[in-house]
Motif scaffolding. Structure first.
Motif, PDB file in Angstrom:
ATOM      1  N   UNK A 138      33.621  28.308  23.565  1.00 10.23           N
ATOM      2  CA  UNK A 138      34.907  28.888  23.972  1.00 10.23           C
ATOM      3  C   UNK A 138      34.720  29.957  25.034  1.00 10.23           C
ATOM      4  N   UNK A 139      33.709  30.806  24.832  1.00 11.16           N
ATOM      5  CA  UNK A 139      33.445  31.861  25.817  1.00 11.16           C
ATOM      6  C   UNK A 139      33.039  31.270  27.160  1.00 11.16           C
ATOM      7  N   UNK A 140      32.194  30.250  27.121  1.00  9.30           N
ATOM      8  CA  UNK A 140      31.757  29.630  28.366  1.00  9.30           C
ATOM      9  C   UNK A 140      32.922  28.969  29.094  1.00  9.30           C
ATOM     10  N   UNK A 141      33.777  28.287  28.356  1.00 13.34           N
ATOM     11  CA  UNK A 141      34.940  27.658  28.985  1.00 13.34           C
ATOM     12  C   UNK A 141      35.900  28.716  29.524  1.00 13.34           C
ATOM     13  N   UNK A 142      36.034  29.836  28.803  1.00 15.04           N
ATOM     14  CA  UNK A 142      36.865  30.936  29.317  1.00 15.04           C
ATOM     15  C   UNK A 142      36.263  31.506  30.598  1.00 15.04           C
ATOM     16  N   UNK A 143      34.926  31.587  30.632  1.00 11.87           N
ATOM     17  CA  UNK A 143      34.266  32.043  31.853  1.00 11.87           C
ATOM     18  C   UNK A 143      34.530  31.116  33.016  1.00 11.87           C
ATOM     19  N   UNK A 144      34.598  29.808  32.732  1.00 10.24           N
ATOM     20  CA  UNK A 144      34.897  28.839  33.791  1.00 10.24           C
ATOM     21  C   UNK A 144      36.307  29.061  34.331  1.00 10.24           C
ATOM     22  N   UNK A 145      37.255  29.250  33.410  1.00 16.57           N
ATOM     23  CA  UNK A 145      38.637  29.484  33.833  1.00 16.57           C
ATOM     24  C   UNK A 145      38.756  30.784  34.625  1.00 16.57           C
ATOM     25  N   UNK A 146      38.091  31.839  34.116  1.00 18.50           N
ATOM     26  CA  UNK A 146      38.173  33.138  34.783  1.00 18.50           C
ATOM     27  C   UNK A 146      37.579  33.074  36.190  1.00 18.50           C
ATOM     28  N   UNK A 147      36.428  32.427  36.337  1.00 25.48           N
ATOM     29  CA  UNK A 147      35.810  32.315  37.657  1.00 25.48           C
ATOM     30  C   UNK A 147      36.655  31.470  38.597  1.00 25.48           C
ATOM     31  N   UNK A 148      37.252  30.414  38.057  1.00 25.78           N
ATOM     32  CA  UNK A 148      38.142  29.605  38.889  1.00 25.78           C
ATOM     33  C   UNK A 148      39.328  30.410  39.389  1.00 25.78           C
ATOM     34  N   UNK A 149      39.879  31.249  38.498  1.00 24.37           N
ATOM     35  CA  UNK A 149      41.012  32.081  38.902  1.00 24.37           C
ATOM     36  C   UNK A 149      40.590  33.105  39.952  1.00 24.37           C
ATOM     37  N   UNK A 150      39.443  33.772  39.727  1.00 29.39           N
ATOM     38  CA  UNK A 150      38.964  34.777  40.689  1.00 29.39           C
ATOM     39  C   UNK A 150      38.750  34.145  42.061  1.00 29.39           C
ATOM     40  N   UNK A 151      38.171  32.948  42.086  1.00 26.31           N
ATOM     41  CA  UNK A 151      37.933  32.265  43.360  1.00 26.31           C
ATOM     42  C   UNK A 151      39.252  31.924  44.044  1.00 26.31           C
TER      43      UNK A 151
END
Length: 375
Positions: A144-157
């Motif tokens: 869950x944390x890793x997938x949240x990190x993916x979403x967060x990085x996608x949003x930041x980009x």
């Protein structure tokens, strides 16, 4: 986001990369606490747990998010250094992070390349987190944390690619206009106004989306949108002001900020000084020492107080103000080089003598330089 600011930021130095410190600003602690509190309910919903463990997991996500921001900033700095632009500091702050440089990028290509690699780094991280999260499994806390990190990085980009300063997309827009027009400052102004539109748009979206859907806007969401919008507006406005000042600096010459002057010897009388000024068609007179160094200038108020009948017997030094050593600048300099020289010389006094090949050409007053830079 990146900026060209030479000041060393305050905070805790975590280490050095590419010859520049990695600084954790005090405001980061506030961001960490706020984001941890906001993210904790999501952790509770995922795990079904409550209490301390949810906040520990939420804090882990916040640290992961800011580590991603640091990678974003390091990408800026490393590419900039490879292009000949030395990073000054990598800073993690309340708003994420920024990279400061000792000077502006030399070309539009460098500006665009340095800007774009930050979001690209987040896209790479998003893919890595997504792959790792799926491998671990979305029903496991680590997954869950890793997938949240993916979403967060996608949003930041995605957010940083929005074309408006101070975002990275704004730097790319700035570089495009600069390349098309040959005018760096025009590119900055255009991208700055685009950034102002983005700032307004963030608030309008936060307010308008729920209203269009028949819902009441969430107060917390609107408050965050207002804070982000204010940050973006401030950064965009600062960029616009900087561009206008930069244009004024580029156009800086002694002729623009100085008052034409002529020179007389230290033994001259006030009458001789007035005659020299009239012959040269100038208002200011500089008194030079026997070695040719500008040593003083005639004070107009003091000179005006001397009756005409006494001008021939009044030594010019009696109505002059001193020019300390160091208050002389090269009148042939222009732009940034002249500004640096004026700044250094003004530390010795507010009035400076400008010379060209040893000949006095003007008096420059610091207040006139400030007025010129302010437009």
């Amino acid at each position: 986001m990146n900026a060209a600011r030479p000041e060393r930021p305050s905070g805790w130095v975590l280490g050095h990369v590419a010859g520049a410190p990695v600084v954790l600003a005090p405001s980061w602690l506030l961001a960490a606490v706020v984001l941890t509190v906001l993210f904790a309910p999501n952790v509770s919903a995922w795990t079904g747990q409550t209490g301390t463990v949810t906040y520990v997991v939420a804090l882990a996500f916040v640290v992961l998010l800011f580590a991603s921001v640091l990678v974003h900033e390091l990408a800026h700095g490393l590419v900039a250094r490879a292009r000949g632009q030395q990073p000054h500091a990598f800073v993690l702050t309340l708003w994420g992070g920024h990279t400061t440089f000792g000077g502006a990028a030399p070309t539009p290509a460098t500006t665009a390349l340095v800007a774009i690699v930050g979001p690209l780094a987040n896209i790479v991280l998003a893919v890595l987190f997504l792959v790792a999260g799926r491998a671990v499994g979305g029903d496991v806390l680590l997954g869950m944390l890793l997938l949240s990190g993916a979403v967060a990085n996608g949003f930041v980009a995605a957010f940083n690619l929005v074309p408006g300063l101070p975002l990275d997309g704004g730097r790319v827009l700035e570089a495009g206009v600069w390349a098309a027009t040959g005018d760096r400052h025009r590119g900055t102004v255009v991208a700055g106004w685009a950034g102002r539109l983005v700032a307004v748009g963030v608030v309008l979206v936060a307010l308008g989306t729920p209203l269009l859907e028949g819902r009441t806007p969430d107060l917390v969401t609107v408050a965050w949108a207002a804070l982000v919008g204010a940050f973006l507006w401030s950064g965009a406005s600062g960029a616009i002001r900087g561009a206008r000042t930069g244009r004024a600096v580029d156009a800086l010459t002694v002729q623009r900020v100085g008052s034409p002057a002529t020179a007389v010897g230290a033994r001259a009388s006030l009458a001789e000084a007035r005659a020299a000024a009239a012959a040269a068609g100038v208002a200011d007179v500089v008194v030079v020492a026997p070695d040719g160094r500008p040593a003083a200038y005639v004070d107009p108020a003091a000179a005006a107080s001397v009756p005409p009948a006494l001008a021939g017997t009044t030594a010019v030094g009696a109505v002059s103000a001193p020019l300390p050593v160091g208050t002389t600048v090269d009148g042939a300099l222009v732009g940034q080089a002249l500004l640096h020289a004026l700044s250094a010389a003004s530390a010795h006094g507010p009035v400076l003598a400008a010379t060209v090949e040893g000949r006095v050409v003007a008096l420059v007053r610091a207040k006139d330089v400030v007025a010129a830079l302010r437009g």
